[in-house]
Design a protein around this motif. Structure first.
Motif, PDB file in Angstrom:
ATOM      1  N   ASP A  35       0.824  -1.213   0.000  1.00  0.00           N
ATOM      2  CA  ASP A  35       0.000   0.000   0.000  1.00  0.00           C
ATOM      3  C   ASP A  35       0.856   1.261   0.000  1.00  0.00           C
ATOM      4  O   ASP A  35       0.428   2.312  -0.465  1.00  0.00           O
ATOM      5  CB  ASP A  35      -0.888   0.033   1.257  1.00  0.00           C
ATOM      6  CG  ASP A  35      -1.883  -1.122   1.265  1.00  0.00           C
ATOM      7  OD1 ASP A  35      -2.424  -1.416   0.186  1.00  0.00           O
ATOM      8  OD2 ASP A  35      -2.081  -1.727   2.330  1.00  0.00           O
ATOM      9  N   ASP A  67       2.509  -4.284   4.256  1.00  0.00           N
ATOM     10  CA  ASP A  67       1.871  -3.264   3.419  1.00  0.00           C
ATOM     11  C   ASP A  67       2.789  -2.100   3.042  1.00  0.00           C
ATOM     12  O   ASP A  67       2.388  -1.187   2.338  1.00  0.00           O
ATOM     13  CB  ASP A  67       0.594  -2.735   4.100  1.00  0.00           C
ATOM     14  CG  ASP A  67       0.808  -2.392   5.579  1.00  0.00           C
ATOM     15  OD1 ASP A  67       1.979  -2.370   6.019  1.00  0.00           O
ATOM     16  OD2 ASP A  67      -0.186  -2.157   6.284  1.00  0.00           O
ATOM     17  N   ASP A 104       4.862   7.240  -2.207  1.00  0.00           N
ATOM     18  CA  ASP A 104       3.924   7.810  -1.244  1.00  0.00           C
ATOM     19  C   ASP A 104       4.624   8.777  -0.297  1.00  0.00           C
ATOM     20  O   ASP A 104       4.093   9.822   0.047  1.00  0.00           O
ATOM     21  CB  ASP A 104       3.254   6.691  -0.447  1.00  0.00           C
ATOM     22  CG  ASP A 104       2.443   5.780  -1.361  1.00  0.00           C
ATOM     23  OD1 ASP A 104       1.350   6.193  -1.763  1.00  0.00           O
ATOM     24  OD2 ASP A 104       2.923   4.684  -1.710  1.00  0.00           O
ATOM     25  N   ASP A 176      -0.305   3.656   9.248  1.00  0.00           N
ATOM     26  CA  ASP A 176      -1.702   3.201   9.394  1.00  0.00           C
ATOM     27  C   ASP A 176      -2.669   4.294   8.954  1.00  0.00           C
ATOM     28  O   ASP A 176      -3.617   4.038   8.208  1.00  0.00           O
ATOM     29  CB  ASP A 176      -1.990   2.826  10.858  1.00  0.00           C
ATOM     30  CG  ASP A 176      -1.220   1.578  11.282  1.00  0.00           C
ATOM     31  OD1 ASP A 176      -0.794   0.818  10.381  1.00  0.00           O
ATOM     32  OD2 ASP A 176      -1.037   1.367  12.498  1.00  0.00           O
ATOM     33  N   ILE A 179      -2.682   4.741   5.124  1.00  0.00           N
ATOM     34  CA  ILE A 179      -3.381   3.689   4.369  1.00  0.00           C
ATOM     35  C   ILE A 179      -4.898   3.920   4.419  1.00  0.00           C
ATOM     36  O   ILE A 179      -5.588   3.798   3.403  1.00  0.00           O
ATOM     37  CB  ILE A 179      -2.977   2.290   4.900  1.00  0.00           C
ATOM     38  CG1 ILE A 179      -1.510   2.013   4.525  1.00  0.00           C
ATOM     39  CG2 ILE A 179      -3.880   1.195   4.321  1.00  0.00           C
ATOM     40  CD1 ILE A 179      -0.861   0.863   5.252  1.00  0.00           C
ATOM     41  N   ASP A 180      -5.393   4.333   5.583  1.00  0.00           N
ATOM     42  CA  ASP A 180      -6.825   4.674   5.699  1.00  0.00           C
ATOM     43  C   ASP A 180      -7.174   5.870   4.823  1.00  0.00           C
ATOM     44  O   ASP A 180      -8.188   5.883   4.131  1.00  0.00           O
ATOM     45  CB  ASP A 180      -7.184   5.009   7.163  1.00  0.00           C
ATOM     46  CG  ASP A 180      -7.220   3.762   8.021  1.00  0.00           C
ATOM     47  OD1 ASP A 180      -7.270   2.649   7.438  1.00  0.00           O
ATOM     48  OD2 ASP A 180      -7.172   3.882   9.265  1.00  0.00           O
ATOM     49  N   TRP A 181      -6.302   6.860   4.868  1.00  0.00           N
ATOM     50  CA  TRP A 181      -6.545   8.082   4.080  1.00  0.00           C
ATOM     51  C   TRP A 181      -6.578   7.779   2.581  1.00  0.00           C
ATOM     52  O   TRP A 181      -7.417   8.280   1.846  1.00  0.00           O
ATOM     53  CB  TRP A 181      -5.445   9.099   4.380  1.00  0.00           C
ATOM     54  CG  TRP A 181      -5.430  10.279   3.449  1.00  0.00           C
ATOM     55  CD1 TRP A 181      -6.217  11.383   3.505  1.00  0.00           C
ATOM     56  CD2 TRP A 181      -4.599  10.445   2.285  1.00  0.00           C
ATOM     57  NE1 TRP A 181      -5.918  12.237   2.453  1.00  0.00           N
ATOM     58  CE2 TRP A 181      -4.930  11.677   1.691  1.00  0.00           C
ATOM     59  CE3 TRP A 181      -3.592   9.653   1.694  1.00  0.00           C
ATOM     60  CZ2 TRP A 181      -4.303  12.151   0.534  1.00  0.00           C
ATOM     61  CZ3 TRP A 181      -2.963  10.121   0.546  1.00  0.00           C
ATOM     62  CH2 TRP A 181      -3.328  11.356  -0.027  1.00  0.00           C
ATOM     63  N   LYS A 182      -5.663   6.915   2.165  1.00  0.00           N
ATOM     64  CA  LYS A 182      -5.565   6.565   0.744  1.00  0.00           C
ATOM     65  C   LYS A 182      -6.875   5.928   0.275  1.00  0.00           C
ATOM     66  O   LYS A 182      -7.385   6.220  -0.803  1.00  0.00           O
ATOM     67  CB  LYS A 182      -4.399   5.595   0.541  1.00  0.00           C
ATOM     68  CG  LYS A 182      -3.724   5.741  -0.828  1.00  0.00           C
ATOM     69  CD  LYS A 182      -2.486   4.848  -0.890  1.00  0.00           C
ATOM     70  CE  LYS A 182      -1.896   4.817  -2.290  1.00  0.00           C
ATOM     71  NZ  LYS A 182      -0.765   3.898  -2.360  1.00  0.00           N
ATOM     72  N   LYS A 183      -7.417   5.052   1.131  1.00  0.00           N
ATOM     73  CA  LYS A 183      -8.682   4.383   0.791  1.00  0.00           C
ATOM     74  C   LYS A 183      -9.823   5.392   0.732  1.00  0.00           C
ATOM     75  O   LYS A 183     -10.743   5.266  -0.082  1.00  0.00           O
ATOM     76  CB  LYS A 183      -8.998   3.308   1.834  1.00  0.00           C
ATOM     77  CG  LYS A 183      -8.185   2.031   1.615  1.00  0.00           C
ATOM     78  CD  LYS A 183      -8.579   0.978   2.636  1.00  0.00           C
ATOM     79  CE  LYS A 183      -7.492  -0.086   2.747  1.00  0.00           C
ATOM     80  NZ  LYS A 183      -7.260  -0.486   4.135  1.00  0.00           N
ATOM     81  N   SER A 184      -9.743   6.400   1.599  1.00  0.00           N
ATOM     82  CA  SER A 184     -10.839   7.375   1.684  1.00  0.00           C
ATOM     83  C   SER A 184     -10.858   8.321   0.480  1.00  0.00           C
ATOM     84  O   SER A 184     -11.838   9.012   0.259  1.00  0.00           O
ATOM     85  CB  SER A 184     -10.703   8.202   2.957  1.00  0.00           C
ATOM     86  OG  SER A 184      -9.654   9.142   2.808  1.00  0.00           O
ATOM     87  N   LYS A 185      -9.759   8.324  -0.267  1.00  0.00           N
ATOM     88  CA  LYS A 185      -9.627   9.197  -1.443  1.00  0.00           C
ATOM     89  C   LYS A 185      -9.849  10.677  -1.107  1.00  0.00           C
ATOM     90  O   LYS A 185     -10.370  11.451  -1.902  1.00  0.00           O
ATOM     91  CB  LYS A 185     -10.585   8.762  -2.555  1.00  0.00           C
ATOM     92  CG  LYS A 185     -10.371   7.335  -3.028  1.00  0.00           C
ATOM     93  CD  LYS A 185     -10.697   7.202  -4.495  1.00  0.00           C
ATOM     94  CE  LYS A 185     -10.466   5.855  -5.123  1.00  0.00           C
ATOM     95  NZ  LYS A 185      -9.691   4.847  -4.443  1.00  0.00           N
TER      96      LYS A 185
END
Lengths: 613, 227
Positions: A35, A67, A104, A176, A179-185
């Motif tokens: 990720d 990840d 990233d 951590d 990775i959450d932020w990336k998913k949230s776009k």
């Protein structure tokens, strides 16, 4: 295995090994399966960067996560940079050979101020905008940590966020969150907003600096309430349980510290008043000898290294030094490898220990009295006396050593020419000590090397308010000392005062300096710490072009109530303590070290190490 | 004590490490493998490892040799397996044999080396290169400038060339095979041969050469080890 850099380039640069990676224990992953791609950037060449213990720890720690793919990036030497620019090759990561332009994260470690232009140059080589506010969605986040991050302001416009203190826990928290932020776009600014809420993280663009008419700072404050008024450094409370890799990369080429480094403890109980490390790494936290032996054995097995060293600020202050060295000697003898003990202090120097370790090689011994007279050593709280030094060197000469290096600083607060002459006196006394040893006992040809660096006042030290000697004053003192040393056994080395001056500008500078850094980069400044590349003229032109007087940062006697550029950073040690220490310094009063007596520096707030023992 | 000869390869990108780096790499790999390496006597004991002919930086090889001394005998197959597990990519042990009491030293046995040299030319040749080569080898001397410690020297390299052939040629790429003097007494690097060709053959200009050492031979033109 990858090698994306063309043979035509690699075969035409010096030391191509710097750029090929693939060393034993380097980690290679499938970039598609992670990720986060993290570029751990060291703003100097491979040989220097690979010697850095922090990188060894964090590299393996990040890569232990499935990840995250952490790779190494070093500053290419000038010949390689020229080729890269000629062939339009952006800065690449060592493991994959991929360009880091769309990684990233780029994480820079700030080990010394004079590497800052290399950071700018590396961003430029990576084709990443130099200013934080110019970076767009999809471009990497540029973060930085390490000792110089405690005064982050000179890099405030360039770095997206700083990490204060030890990285083992906070880096994982950031990964951590990312990775959450990336998913949230969500947007880039949204990530910076949430990362600013992690303890120890400083996002400079969320803070406003207001200045007074005289150029000093009026106020530094978050643009909104939610941004912490004080950014508190992170520490690992129990070093014993902290992450430590069971393997380290084994370079092909010789690096500066080419050995296993055992981190015995963090922090320093001594309170030398010029020393930033001694203040910002508090409190002292030790590893047990059992743990250290376990680490040493694992690393030796995994690396095949032929030497182990003990790496800490003042290793001889380790409370279980005898037990540890006894067991390490046993282990290294069995494995037929060497043990080296660096930075031994004069006062606790144990000849017996050195005898055991250096059975054969009687290489040079290094002592750092730091100042030539007792008055000065009291001012800086260096608890070492002349008798200590003479006793130690005499024992060493009797043991067959004949090569002694003495490190001093010139330009320390309250220093007079008499104190400078004291350095020469001390060197002469060391020579006398050699000849006081009977001819049968002493060996070889005596060589005493006196080295002086120039005092650079640093943030978070009792001398953070004090002006630095001017370049002319420093040069005069160097000349004076040189005139006092006329002995064929003594050699005198000194540092370039112009470099120390510039170091002092950035050590206590504010965020107006970001534009000077970029201007200096545009004028070709890089590798400033390398004398063959340091160009003081260019630097002065850069300051002039930006309308900034560098002496504002070095020559001013700052008042205790002045708002300092780093006042919003909390390292534990309080301003109250630093002022008390400064006042004691000027009255020549010493302060006991942490194990003798707690002097209330403020580091107890972390509830760890020596403070709670 | 048990002496053993190992054959290994050095490939991309490890070809860029120096001979000294290679020595360090093997020393450490042997330690990682836990092999009972023997040490020299004296004040500063070092592991008993000796190499044949050092390979130039940037040159790959499929036939390099080194001798090691072990305190106790270990089966060759075990040494190969143990070492390959701990060697960085690009270096591989290909074979091993016990040397017994044979005293032949690796270095002095090597007299010839075979190379495969892939040359990218700056401009395409419109001459018959094979013919030119033949003439070159028939001439009385091939003088090149050799940079030494005492400045530039003129040397005749013709006696050091045993054979020089074209294996393949298309567009701007030519692949040569060459057998050249090798070893401590007389050693000729393939780059020198290319330099001679540039000097004597008009239009022959090397852009880049990829050099690969194929084998090392003794004075009778036989492989220096039976592995």
């Amino acid at each position: 295995m990858t090698q994306k850099i063309d043979d035509r380039i690699l075969s035409r640069v010096q030391k191509p090994t710097r750029y090929i990676g693939n060393e034993w224990n380097s980690i290679h992953k499938d970039p598609e399966k992670v990720d986060v791609r993290f570029a751990f950037c060291f703003p100097d060449i491979y040989e220097v960067g690979m010697s850095h213990l922090g990188m060894k720890i964090l590299y393996h720690m990040l890569n232990d996560r499935e990840d995250v793919y952490c790779e190494r990036v070093f500053a290419p030497w000038v010949d390689m940079e020229q080729k890269m620019r000629e062939y339009n090759i952006p800065l690449f990561a060592l493991e994959s050979g991929d360009t880091i332009t769309d990684f990233d994260f780029l994480g820079f470690t700030l080990q010394y101020e004079m590497s800052y232009t290399n950071i700018v140059n590396m961003l430029d080589l990576a084709k990443i905008p130099l200013l934080s506010t110019d970076r767009k969605e999809g471009q990497p986040f540029i973060c930085a940590g390490g000792p110089c991050a405690y005064n982050p302001e000179p890099l405030a416009d360039i770095i997206d966020f700083f990490i204060m203190g030890e990285g083992e826990e906070v880096l994982n928290e950031i990964m951590d969150l990312y990775i959450d932020w990336k998913k949230s776009k969500e947007s880039r600014i949204a990530f910076l907003d949430s990362v600013s809420q992690i303890e120890g993280v400083y996002v400079p663009r969320f803070y406003n600096v207001k200045y007074n008419h005289d150029g000093t700072i009026h106020k530094i404050a978050g643009v909104e309430e939610k941004y912490p008024a004080k950014i508190k450094k992170r520490i690992i409370k129990k070093l014993e349980h902290a992450y430590f890799p069971d393997k380290i990369i084994v370079p092909f080429m010789e690096i500066v510290h080419d050995r296993i480094m055992l981190e015995v403890f963090r922090g320093c109980t001594r309170g030398c008043r010029f020393c930033q490390a001694g203040m910002v790494y508090r409190p002292v936290r030790e590893r047990s000898p059992e743990k250290l032996l376990e680490i040493a054995q694992a690393l030796q097995k995994a690396s095949g290294y032929e030497e182990i060293s003990l790496a800490s600020l003042s290793t001889s202050d380790y409370s279980a030094l005898e037990k540890l060295t006894r067991e390490l000697i046993e282990m290294t003898e069995k494995e037929k490898i060497n043990l080296s003990l660096p930075s031994l202090r004069v006062d606790s120097f144990s000849l017996e220990l050195m005898e055991k370790v250096q059975k054969v090689r009687k290489s040079g011994l290094t002592f750092a009295p730091e100042a030539g007279t007792q008055k000065m050593r009291d001012v800086i709280n260096k608890g070492v006396t002349e008798e200590d030094l003479i006793r130690s060197v005499t024992l060493a000469f009797e043991g067959g050593w004949d090569n002694v290096k003495l490190y001093f600083m010139i330009g320390l607060p309250t220093e007079t020419l008499e104190d400078v002459a004291g350095i020469a006196d001390l060197a002469y006394k060391v020579v006398d000590a050699y000849f006081s040893v009977s001819k049968e006992k002493r060996s070889g040809r005596l060589a005493v090397t006196v080295s002086t660096s120039s005092f650079v006042p640093k943030a978070f030290t009792p001398f953070q308010w004090h002006p630095q000697d001017t370049i002319e004053q420093l040069r005069e003192k160097q000349k004076y000392l040189q005139s006092k040393i006329k002995n064929k056994h003594i050699k005198y080395n000194w540092h370039d005062p112009e470099l120390s001056f510039l170091e002092a500008v950035f050590a206590r500078g504010d965020r107006k300096l970001s534009k000077v850094l970029i201007e200096a980069h545009k004028r070709g400044c890089k590798f400033d710490g390398w004398s063959e590349h340091f160009d003081f003229e260019k630097w002065m032109q850069a300051f002039e072009a930006c309308g900034i007087d560098p002496k504002f940062y070095t020559s001013r006697n700052r008042k205790y109530n002045e708002v300092l550029p780093w006042d919003h950073i909390d390292v534990g040690v309080t301003k109250k303590f630093l002022i008390r220490e400064a006042q004691k310094a000027f009255s020549g009063e010493t302060t006991p070290h942490c194990r003798q007596e707690c002097t209330g520096c403020g580091a107890t707030i972390f509830g760890g190490g020596v403070c709670i023992e | 004590m048990s002496k053993m000869r190992l054959k290994y390869s050095k490939e991309d990108p490890v070809k860029y490490i120096s001979h000294l780096d290679l020595l360090r790499t093997f020393n450490r790999a042997i330690k990682r493998a836990g092999l009972p390496i023997a040490y020299s006597q004296g004040f500063n004991p070092h592991p008993l490892i000796s190499f044949g002919l050092p390979l130039s930086v940037g040159v790959t090889s499929e036939t390099e040799y080194m001798d090691i001394e072990l305190q106790t005998a270990v089966a060759p197959q075990v040494v190969i397996e143990q070492l390959n597990k701990v060697l960085p990519q690009g270096i591989k042990i290909l074979a091993a044999m016990e040397l017994g009491n044979k005293k032949d030293k690796l270095g002095s046995a090597i007299v010839w080396a075979d190379y495969r040299v892939e040359v990218d030319l700056k401009i395409r040749l419109d001459i018959n290169l094979a013919e030119h080569l033949e003439n070159l080898l028939k001439s009385n001397e091939l003088i090149i400038n050799k940079e030494g410690k005492k400045g530039v020297k003129q040397v005749d390299i013709l006696p050091q060339i045993h054979s020089l052939n074209i294996e393949e040629q298309k567009e701007k790429t030519v692949v040569f095979t060459m057998r050249l003097s090798a070893g401590s007494l007389s050693n000729l690097k393939p780059e020198m041969v290319l330099q001679a060709m540039e000097k004597y053959i008009e239009g022959f200009e090397v852009d880049f050469a990829k050099i690969h050492r194929v084998r090392l031979l003794n004075k009778d033109h036989r492989n220096i080890a039976k592995i």
